[in-house]
Design a protein around this motif. Structure first.
Motif, PDB file in Angstrom:
ATOM      1  N   TYR A  54       0.819  -1.220   0.000  1.00 59.32           N
ATOM      2  CA  TYR A  54       0.000   0.000   0.000  1.00 59.32           C
ATOM      3  C   TYR A  54       0.848   1.263   0.000  1.00 59.32           C
ATOM      4  O   TYR A  54       0.621   2.190  -0.794  1.00 59.32           O
ATOM      5  CB  TYR A  54      -0.916  -0.016   1.223  1.00 59.32           C
ATOM      6  CG  TYR A  54      -1.722   1.244   1.404  1.00 59.32           C
ATOM      7  CD1 TYR A  54      -2.884   1.460   0.667  1.00 59.32           C
ATOM      8  CD2 TYR A  54      -1.323   2.224   2.316  1.00 59.32           C
ATOM      9  CE1 TYR A  54      -3.626   2.622   0.837  1.00 59.32           C
ATOM     10  CE2 TYR A  54      -2.053   3.384   2.482  1.00 59.32           C
ATOM     11  CZ  TYR A  54      -3.208   3.579   1.739  1.00 59.32           C
ATOM     12  OH  TYR A  54      -3.928   4.736   1.909  1.00 59.32           O
ATOM     13  N   PHE A 109      -3.234  -1.702  -3.435  1.00 63.07           N
ATOM     14  CA  PHE A 109      -4.058  -1.177  -2.352  1.00 63.07           C
ATOM     15  C   PHE A 109      -3.818  -1.923  -1.044  1.00 63.07           C
ATOM     16  O   PHE A 109      -4.453  -1.645  -0.034  1.00 63.07           O
ATOM     17  CB  PHE A 109      -5.545  -1.276  -2.724  1.00 63.07           C
ATOM     18  CG  PHE A 109      -5.911  -0.560  -3.989  1.00 63.07           C
ATOM     19  CD1 PHE A 109      -5.656   0.790  -4.151  1.00 63.07           C
ATOM     20  CD2 PHE A 109      -6.503  -1.247  -5.031  1.00 63.07           C
ATOM     21  CE1 PHE A 109      -5.990   1.449  -5.323  1.00 63.07           C
ATOM     22  CE2 PHE A 109      -6.842  -0.599  -6.211  1.00 63.07           C
ATOM     23  CZ  PHE A 109      -6.586   0.752  -6.363  1.00 63.07           C
ATOM     24  N   GLU A 152      -4.541  -5.095  -0.689  1.00 60.84           N
ATOM     25  CA  GLU A 152      -5.567  -6.128  -0.597  1.00 60.84           C
ATOM     26  C   GLU A 152      -5.008  -7.469  -1.075  1.00 60.84           C
ATOM     27  O   GLU A 152      -4.286  -7.527  -2.079  1.00 60.84           O
ATOM     28  CB  GLU A 152      -6.776  -5.759  -1.455  1.00 60.84           C
ATOM     29  CG  GLU A 152      -7.465  -4.467  -1.052  1.00 60.84           C
ATOM     30  CD  GLU A 152      -8.244  -4.580   0.240  1.00 60.84           C
ATOM     31  OE1 GLU A 152      -8.477  -5.730   0.706  1.00 60.84           O
ATOM     32  OE2 GLU A 152      -8.637  -3.532   0.774  1.00 60.84           O
ATOM     33  N   LYS A 157      -4.408  -0.436 -11.570  1.00 60.51           N
ATOM     34  CA  LYS A 157      -4.314  -0.252 -10.117  1.00 60.51           C
ATOM     35  C   LYS A 157      -3.088   0.561  -9.725  1.00 60.51           C
ATOM     36  O   LYS A 157      -3.092   1.241  -8.698  1.00 60.51           O
ATOM     37  CB  LYS A 157      -4.294  -1.603  -9.410  1.00 60.51           C
ATOM     38  CG  LYS A 157      -5.634  -2.314  -9.392  1.00 60.51           C
ATOM     39  CD  LYS A 157      -5.553  -3.600  -8.583  1.00 60.51           C
ATOM     40  CE  LYS A 157      -6.896  -4.292  -8.523  1.00 60.51           C
ATOM     41  NZ  LYS A 157      -6.840  -5.545  -7.724  1.00 60.51           N
ATOM     42  N   ALA A 217      -3.339   3.751  -7.124  1.00 59.23           N
ATOM     43  CA  ALA A 217      -2.869   3.451  -5.769  1.00 59.23           C
ATOM     44  C   ALA A 217      -2.405   4.699  -5.024  1.00 59.23           C
ATOM     45  O   ALA A 217      -1.687   5.540  -5.572  1.00 59.23           O
ATOM     46  CB  ALA A 217      -1.737   2.434  -5.829  1.00 59.23           C
TER      47      ALA A 217
END
Length: 318
Positions: A224, A254, A256, A277, A281
């Motif tokens: 992250y 992220f 995840e 992504k 981010a």
């Protein structure tokens, strides 16, 4: 970066049995590619195994280690990569000019794409530490490597990201260790050997503070904070006299978890990593917001040399 499916694979290695471990790498790589993987990664020192070398002498380490890329294990890894048609990443002990390193390589057929030497080697006092970051291109993606303890220092992950890595491979041998942290400690080997009859108690150990609970304190933050994909690999089962929980997983920028191994045994996690992504981010924004003029203290020379210490007592090296 292009969209790409990456596999994080876990298996129970055997101490010093390179032939067996390479055969498992071959079998699992074939399975991963059959399931759609375009890159396949394995754990730290998965070729010779890891923890059992704690008490080795320098001579014993040298006997176990091999040159890279001309040693037999790297050559065998190249053969496996050629068979399955995708890049493979795996770890071994490397000998170079009398020094032994904990090394992780990426091969694509007969080509050595990357060789990374662990920056914070500690399992045996005769191991030398690497002194450079490695960022490289593989199948249209910009990747980096950090081995186990290297990821515990936030500076290493930030530097690898700032050098251009969108994907960081993080091979480990970790969890279920005799740490002083609350709730941590070893897992009774009897639970592993009885896992088919009583899987619940072993799963509770693996998912609790000894295993996944500890990983979730810091691993998602590495992805992250830096806006990168983190490819975490870890062995499962007996690692010398200790039990390791596997838990190999892939995290997106992220933080995840987008794929993870859940079996109490050898397993494969495959995730689609996508370019969009990266731009979304938060970690990418944070890097652009940095104020290097305030960070002078970070790079001041220390009055004492750096010391890499685990949170538990190692067996002394011979």
């Amino acid at each position: 970066m292009r969209d790409i499916r990456i596999a994080a694979v876990q298996f129970e290695h055997r101490n010093g049995d390179k032939a067996y471990n390479l055969q498992r790498i071959r079998e699992l790589a074939h399975q991963a590619v059959e399931q759609g993987a375009e890159i396949v990664s394995f754990h730290e020192c998965c070729i010779p195994a890891y923890t059992f070398v704690q008490s080795f002498s320098k001579e014993q380490l040298i006997d176990l280690a091999e040159p890279v890329p001309n040693g037999p294990s790297t050559q065998e890894l190249m053969q496996i990569s050629g068979e399955v048609g995708v890049p493979i990443l795996a770890g071994l002990f490397e000998v170079d000019q009398g020094e032994v390193y904990n090394t992780y390589v990426c091969v694509d057929g007969t080509e050595l794409l990357a060789r990374f030497r662990k920056l914070h080697a500690f399992v045996n006092s005769h191991l030398s530490s690497g002194d450079e970051y490695v960022v490289f291109d593989v199948r249209g993606c910009r990747c980096g490597i950090l081995i186990c303890y290297d990821n515990n220092l936030v500076e290493n992950v930030r530097m690898t990201a700032m050098l251009g890595a969108d994907i960081i491979f993080m091979p480990h041998v970790t969890c279920c260790l005799p740490s002083l942290m609350p709730g941590r400690g070893l897992v009774d080997p009897a639970l592993w050997h009885n896992r088919d009859r009583d899987p619940v108690r072993l799963r509770q150990e693996f998912q609790g503070p000894k295993g996944k609970g500890w990983l979730m304190r810091w691993l998602p933050a590495r992805a992250y904070d830096n806006g990168v994909y983190a490819i975490f690999t870890n062995p499962v089962g007996m690692d010398d006299q200790e039990v390791k929980p596997g838990l190999s997983m892939i995290l997106d920028p992220f933080g995840e978890i987008i794929a993870e191994c859940t079996k109490l045994g050898d397993d494969i996690a495959i995730a689609l990593c996508t370019e969009e992504k990266l731009g979304q981010a938060g970690g990418r924004r944070y890097i652009r917001a940095r104020r290097p003029d305030l960070y002078g203290k970070l790079v001041e020379p220390s009055e004492t040399p750096p010391v890499t210490e685990p949170g538990w007592e190692l067996k002394p090296s011979s």
